[in-house]
Design an enzyme around this catalytic site. Structure first.
Site, short mmCIF file in Angstrom:
data_model
loop_
_atom_site.label_atom_id
_atom_site.label_comp_id
_atom_site.label_asym_id
_atom_site.label_seq_id
_atom_site.Cartn_x
_atom_site.Cartn_y
_atom_site.Cartn_z
N GLU A 1 -26.36 -22.94 -39.61
CA GLU A 1 -26.91 -21.57 -39.52
C GLU A 1 -28.27 -21.63 -38.80
O GLU A 1 -29.04 -22.58 -39.04
CB GLU A 1 -27.09 -21.06 -40.96
CG GLU A 1 -27.71 -19.69 -41.12
CD GLU A 1 -27.91 -19.34 -42.62
OE1 GLU A 1 -27.81 -20.24 -43.48
OE2 GLU A 1 -28.18 -18.16 -42.90
N LYS B 1 -23.46 -12.25 -40.61
CA LYS B 1 -23.50 -12.61 -42.04
C LYS B 1 -23.48 -11.37 -42.93
O LYS B 1 -24.35 -10.50 -42.82
CB LYS B 1 -24.74 -13.46 -42.32
CG LYS B 1 -24.82 -14.05 -43.71
CD LYS B 1 -26.03 -14.99 -43.80
CE LYS B 1 -26.11 -15.72 -45.13
NZ LYS B 1 -27.29 -16.64 -45.18
N CYS C 1 -23.28 -19.66 -44.77
CA CYS C 1 -24.05 -20.09 -45.94
C CYS C 1 -23.71 -19.32 -47.22
O CYS C 1 -22.63 -19.46 -47.75
CB CYS C 1 -25.54 -20.05 -45.61
SG CYS C 1 -26.48 -21.20 -46.66
C1 ACM Z 1 -28.58 -19.16 -47.19
O1 ACM Z 1 -27.69 -18.31 -47.24
N1 ACM Z 1 -29.06 -19.56 -46.05
C2 ACM Z 1 -29.11 -19.76 -48.40
#
Ligand code: ACM
Length: 263
Positions: A40, A111, A144
């Protein structure tokens, strides 16, 4: 379906050093792999001090510096790449993952589940959990913290994913073991590419926990980085081995009873 050689690249980006972060990550991609997953926000670093700073480092995936570098590399090396970037779209900024194919085509995932201060930096993803053709199979993308919501990987599975690519900057310790269950309950592969190192650019110091891994549809850890170092892990996977019956009378997709689930 043929077998696919997958790599996860575990890096230590330096905040704001986009060019060298991209150089270092791409230099680590093994020459013979078909699909490489990078962490990420692998090009920028993670801890933006505010939204304006993220806006300055965010890129248009159509023609931004990082996206162009990924496309050239994918074409030159005949590899598919999945990598996390800060994406700019007009006034909006997303924590996104870019999928780049060797033929120059690309896809984006934004995301959905933002973590902690990401909620004041980024806009929440608005494209759902799409799946994409790549490497002769179907891949799903999540980023993530999405892992902690079982609905994310389940949705990708229901939409046909055989491999979930999971760029990460993990801070909590739970994902490494939880992904075993995620893969087993969905009967698909997952590739988590995490970063290492610390950032302390606001009042909160953050330490990223590495532990990148490739997990099989049976919940086996096929490859893992077992320490806090930069590194590359690889596994040869067979998309045909996904979504298989668990017993002669059980299939985890067709046995679902959604009429009894409060979702
Ligand atoms: C995250 O979602 N980067 C902890």
């Amino acid at each position: 379906m043929t077998e696919i050689r997958i790599a996860a690249i575990q890096t230590h980006p330096e905040f704001g050093q986009v060019e060298s972060n991209v150089d270092t990550a791409l230099a680590a991609v093994p020459p013979e792999c078909d699909l490489a997953v990078l962490p990420e926000l692998f090009n920028t670093g993670y801890q933006f001090i505010n939204r304006a700073e993220a806006g300055e480092l965010a890129e248009d995936p159509a023609d931004g510096f990082t996206a162009r570098r990924l496309r050239v590399f994918a074409a030159d090396c005949a590899v598919h790449l999945v990598a996390g970037i800060a994406e700019r779209d007009g006034d909006r900024i997303f924590n996104s993952a870019l999928l780049v194919r060797p033929d120059g085509s690309w896809e984006i995932y934004r995301k959905i589940h933002l973590f902690w201060d990401e909620k004041i930096i980024f806009d929440p993803g608005d494209l759902g959990f799409p799946v994409f053709p790549a490497c002769g199979t179907t891949v799903g993308l999540m980023i993530c913290f999405d892992w902690i919501f079982p609905e994310a990987m389940r949705t990708l599975t229901l939409r046909g994913a055989h491999i979930v690519c999971h760029p990460a900057n993990l801070l909590l310790p739970y994902c490494y073991d939880a992904m075993i269950t995620r893969c087993l309950e969905n009967r698909i592969y997952a590739v988590t590419a995490n970063r290492i190192g610390s950032e302390h650019r606001t009042e909160t110091a953050l330490t990223f926990n590495g532990l990148s891994q490739i997990v099989s549809p049976l919940g086996e850890r096929l490859a893992a980085v077992d320490d806090q170092a930069c590194g590359v892990i690889e596994a040869v996977v067979d998309p045909g081995a996904t979504r298989q019956d668990l017993t002669p009378r059980n299939n985890l997709q067709s046995d679902r009873r959604p009429e009894f689930y409060d979702l």
